[in-house]
Each structure stands twice: as structure tokens, then as C-alpha cells.
Design a protein around this motif. Structure first.
Motif, short mmCIF file in Angstrom:
data_model
loop_
_atom_site.label_atom_id
_atom_site.label_comp_id
_atom_site.label_asym_id
_atom_site.label_seq_id
_atom_site.Cartn_x
_atom_site.Cartn_y
_atom_site.Cartn_z
N VAL A 140 116.74 35.03 15.10
CA VAL A 140 116.08 33.36 15.15
C VAL A 140 114.55 33.23 14.16
N GLY B 221 110.01 33.24 13.93
CA GLY B 221 108.76 34.19 14.63
C GLY B 221 109.46 35.59 15.46
N GLU C 8 114.47 38.21 19.77
CA GLU C 8 113.17 37.01 19.51
C GLU C 8 112.02 38.00 19.94
N ASP C 9 111.12 36.89 19.37
CA ASP C 9 109.69 37.50 19.56
C ASP C 9 109.23 37.03 20.86
N ILE D 231 109.96 34.84 24.53
CA ILE D 231 110.36 33.93 25.28
C ILE D 231 109.57 33.13 26.42
N ASP E 270 103.27 31.14 15.56
CA ASP E 270 102.17 30.38 14.94
C ASP E 270 101.45 29.35 15.52
#
Ligand code: PRP
Length: 185
Positions: free
Chosen positions: A51, A54, A109-110, A112, A169
Motif C-alpha cells: 500500500v 509508506g 503495510e507500514d 496500522i 512521513d
């Protein structure tokens, strides 16, 4: 989606605060996760879905250490409404390039945070009938526990602070840091 840090004016980027996960800790944990994934998927082919944006650093480091054959695809999503509150409504900006029916999918993902992005994505991807669908997130925040996400692989559980670095970020800054730090405003 990750809440923006306070109602700050654009151009106010804050600064890099204390380190929460060092580069060495990150890389060591990613090696462990890659070994787990490689063992779990032995004899199968993996479709890794990232995703944007990130997760790109995590995915790049992770897949290079996974020993089963991997294909990569990406999605870009955005939430409707206010940028400071997770609305739970997710809009797909870029969909996958390939169908995932019958594939073994690992969604990466980075972070949750509220879990709302992932719960939408999970439902969306599950409806495409993959052979299997698992979640791997480098980081989790306490909020995700409320949604009881079935996250198979987790790197680090972090406290509920605004984190930057290694893909994450603030106002598009700090993604390039090789470690995870707290944003200082
Ligand atoms: C972050 C992260 C997840 C989402 C998690 O993306 O990559 O997709 O927020 O938040 P949630 O669990 O509360 O839904 P972000 O909106 O920061 O976009 P980016 O990855 O492009 O920076």
C-alpha cells in the motif's frame, strides 16, 4: 488513515524527535519476519501487495530476504473527508495491475493505526477470492486492537505517538530516514 499531526500550517514540518526503533533493530526484525514468511509459504508462490507510499521501504527490504518466489503489486488509497480524522471511507486511487483470484496474497503495510484502511482493504481484496490472504505490518499503534485485525506478521508495537521515518512521513517529509522516530512539533 494516519491522522495528521495537529492542525498545523502547511510548511511546518516539525523536527526529528527521539528514536523509537533504530536502523539495526528494524533490519534485524525484518530479517526475522522474512524467515517466518519464507517458512510459512514454502513450496508456494507469493503475491506481495503493498500500500503506497509508506510501505515501500519495508517491502523492498522484506522481499529481498524472502526465499520463496514473489510477485509484487501495489495499491494507492486515499480517504475521503477531513485529513485529521480517520473517516473509514477509503477510495482506491490506483488499483492492482493483476487479478488475485487463486493467489497467495500477503498484504504489506507500514503502520496500522486506527485499522480502518486495512479493514476496508481486507474486505475489498477478500471479495476477489485469493487462495489465501494475510497481513504483514511493520508497525502497529494501540488503536488497531479495537478492530481486532487478523495481522499475521507484526514488526513492532508502538505507543500512540506520531511516528516518522522508514517510509512514514509528516507532510511528505522524513520518509527517507533509515530508522523510526517520534515527530517533534
Ligand atoms: C498510513 C499507512 C496506512 C494508514 C494506516 O498511510 O500507510 O495505509 O495510514 O492508518 P489507519 O490504520 O488509521 O487507517 P498514509 O495515509 O499516511 O499515506 P502514505 O502511506 O502515502 O504516507
Amino acid at each position: 488513515r494516519r491522522a495528521r499531526a495537529g492542525g498545523r500550517m502547511s510548511g511546518d514540518y516539525g523536527s526529528i524527535g527521539r528514536t523509537l526503533v533504530s536502523e539495526e533493530e528494524l533490519q534485524a526484525r525484518i530479517t526475522e519476519i522474512a524467515a517466518e514468511v519464507s517458512a510459512d509459504y514454502e513450496g508456494r508462490e507469493l503475491l506481495v501487495i503493498g500500500v503506497l507510499k509508506g510501505a515501500i521501504f519495508f517491502i523492498a527490504d522484506l522481499v529481498r530476504r524472502i526465499s520463496v518466489p514473489c510477485e509484487l503489486d501495489f495499491m494507492a488509497v486515499s480517504s475521503y473527508g477531513s485529513a485529521t480524522h480517520s473517516s473509514g471511507v477509503v477510495r482506491i486511487l490506483k488499483d492492482l495491475d493483476i487479478p488475485i483470484a487463486g493467489r497467495h496474497v500477503l498484504l504489506v503495510e507500514d503502520v496500522i493505526d486506527s485499522g480502518l484502511t486495512l479493514s476496508y482493504l481486507l474486505k475489498n481484496l477478500a471479495s476477489r477470492k485469493p487462495a489465501s490472504l494475510e497481513i504483514c505490518s511493520l508497525l502497529t499503534k494501540p488503536g488497531h486492537k479495537r478492530l481486532k485485525m487478523p495481522t499475521r506478521y507484526i514488526g513492532f508495537d508502538l505507543p500512540d505517538v506520531f511516528v516518522i521515518g522508514y517510509g512514514l512521513d509528516h507532510a511528505e517529509r522524513y520518509r527517507e530516514l533509515p530508522y523510526i522516530a517520534e515527530l517533534e512539533l
